[in-house]
Design an enzyme around this catalytic site. Structure first.
Site: not given
Length: 406
Positions: A145, A187, A190
């Protein structure tokens, strides 16, 4: 090639399986179907009606003559079964989607944080250990990501994975070193993707595993060329506050007459990619595999960046929807810039699909078709990053709750 797609029943995994099968590869889907169980936990369902994975595979075979082989297996808890499967099947490539993918879900509670870390990190490490133990020379492609970088900007473009730095030497000279771009996860989800990077670096240098890590932006859109071919091949489509991605959520909200919910100022800049480009990038990465002994190859898998409020204004202009600015449940900067480099995929031949009104209309049309399946109470984003922020979350942006009369 013989390709194992871990998490092949999911939002990106399913259209990837169809795309690569269409290209003639032998596809094996490995999944524990946990995303379907999370739907049950949250009391929500995909906007689009989804058949079982077995029925989806049957329809694809009936339509094309090609088989999708499904194997029910939990990567995080069934290491021996995973290792045996790898040894028996010896895939040429392994695509790793098998991680809990939602930042809000990972922040719902301590239980969800623990689940996300256990599921994601253990699954990744079990996979790496199994590849080493079986001696399979498979190219591992991992879907990461853009969120590993964080969203703050220092006025320079984020490079593709690596950063060249200069250090002061003890003798007074200067040394140059290339390092992983510093992570700043926003987060627990993540964070797990950031930890994945360290695992990949170790196993590439220690055991010569061939690894490509794709730092993907936010996915939007509904269809790929293959999912359009039959109603029962349609991809899952999430609209709820935990799993729905921001642009898709805006388009669904517009379709059902719900205010477009912008959290905070809407000044957060995000990276985006259309779902058709996402599967195309997987194809390009597979065709450009690193050699044993190479460093982990890292691509920024995105095609454009936009501010959240600009997207809301675009959808509002298209559809006449209202925009509601709500307290932000995330702990993040109110405003940020985001400049990202993505030359590698462009050099490999990616012709990006950028935000086009026709494709946005397509999402709205799908949302209207299945609007009867929407539970409006599940639309608000209510998972808060901290206990303090949880006190400010707006649970009823439409004002539909029953209120006492004074």
């Amino acid at each position: 090639m013989k390709i194992a797609i871990l998490g092949g029943d999911g939002f990106i995994g399913w259209p990837t399986a169809l795309h690569l099968s269409h290209l003639g590869h032998e596809i094996h889907i490995i999944d524990n179907l946990s995303r379907r169980w999370i739907d049950t936990e949250l009391g929500v369902q995909s906007l689009t009606p989804m058949d079982s994975i077995q029925e989806r595979c049957r329809v694809w075979h009936e339509l094309t003559g090609r088989r999708l082989n499904f194997h029910l297996l939990d990567l995080s808890s069934e290491y021996e079964r995973l290792k045996t499967w790898m040894g028996d099947h010896a895939p040429d490539a392994v695509i790793h989607f098998a991680e809990q993918r939602a930042a809000p879900y990972s922040m719902k509670s301590d239980r969800h944080k623990v689940y996300t870390v256990n599921n994601n990190i253990i699954a990744t490490h079990n996979l790496l250990a199994a590849l080493v133990e079986t001696g399979i020379d498979a190219h591992l492609v991992h879907l990461g990501t853009m969120g590993v970088y964080g969203y703050s900007s220092v006025g320079a473009a984020i490079p593709e994975g690596y950063l060249t730095v200069e250090l002061d030497k003890l003798d007074g000279g200067r040394a140059t070193q290339e390092i992983l771009y510093p992570t700043k996860p926003g987060s627990v989800y993540h964070m797990t993707k950031s930890l994945d990077q360290i695992l990949f670096q170790f196993y590439a240098q220690n055991d010569g595993l061939r690894i490509t890590d794709l730092h993907q932006g936010i996915v939007w859109g509904t269809h790929t060329d293959q999912t359009r071919r039959h109603d029962q091949l349609i991809n899952r489509f999430d609209y709820d506050g935990d799993y729905g991605t921001v642009l898709n959520r805006f388009l669904i909200q517009a379709a059902i007459g719900h205010p477009l919910t912008v959290h905070g100022t809407g000044g957060q800049t995000r990276a985006f990619i259309h779902i058709q480009d996402s599967v195309r990038c997987i194809e390009l990465a597979l065709a450009d595999a690193p050699k044993a002994g190479d460093r982990v190859r890292i691509f920024n898998q995105m095609t454009e960046t936009h501010r959240v409020r600009d997207l809301a204004e675009l959808v509002a202009m298209m559809t006449g929807a209202e925009v509601a600015y709500l307290p932000n449940p995330r702990k993040e900067a109110a405003e940020n810039d985001l400049v990202v480099r993505n030359e590698q995929f462009l050099e490999l031949g990616l012709d990006p699909i950028t935000l086009q009104e026709g494709l946005l209309d397509e999402v709205v049309d799908v949302a209207k078709k299945f609007a009867y399946r929407v539970d409006r109470s599940r639309v608000p984003a209510v998972s808060a990053w901290t206990k303090d922020l949880s006190q400010k979350v707006e649970h009823d942006p439409e004002g539909r709750a029953i209120r006492s009369v004074s």
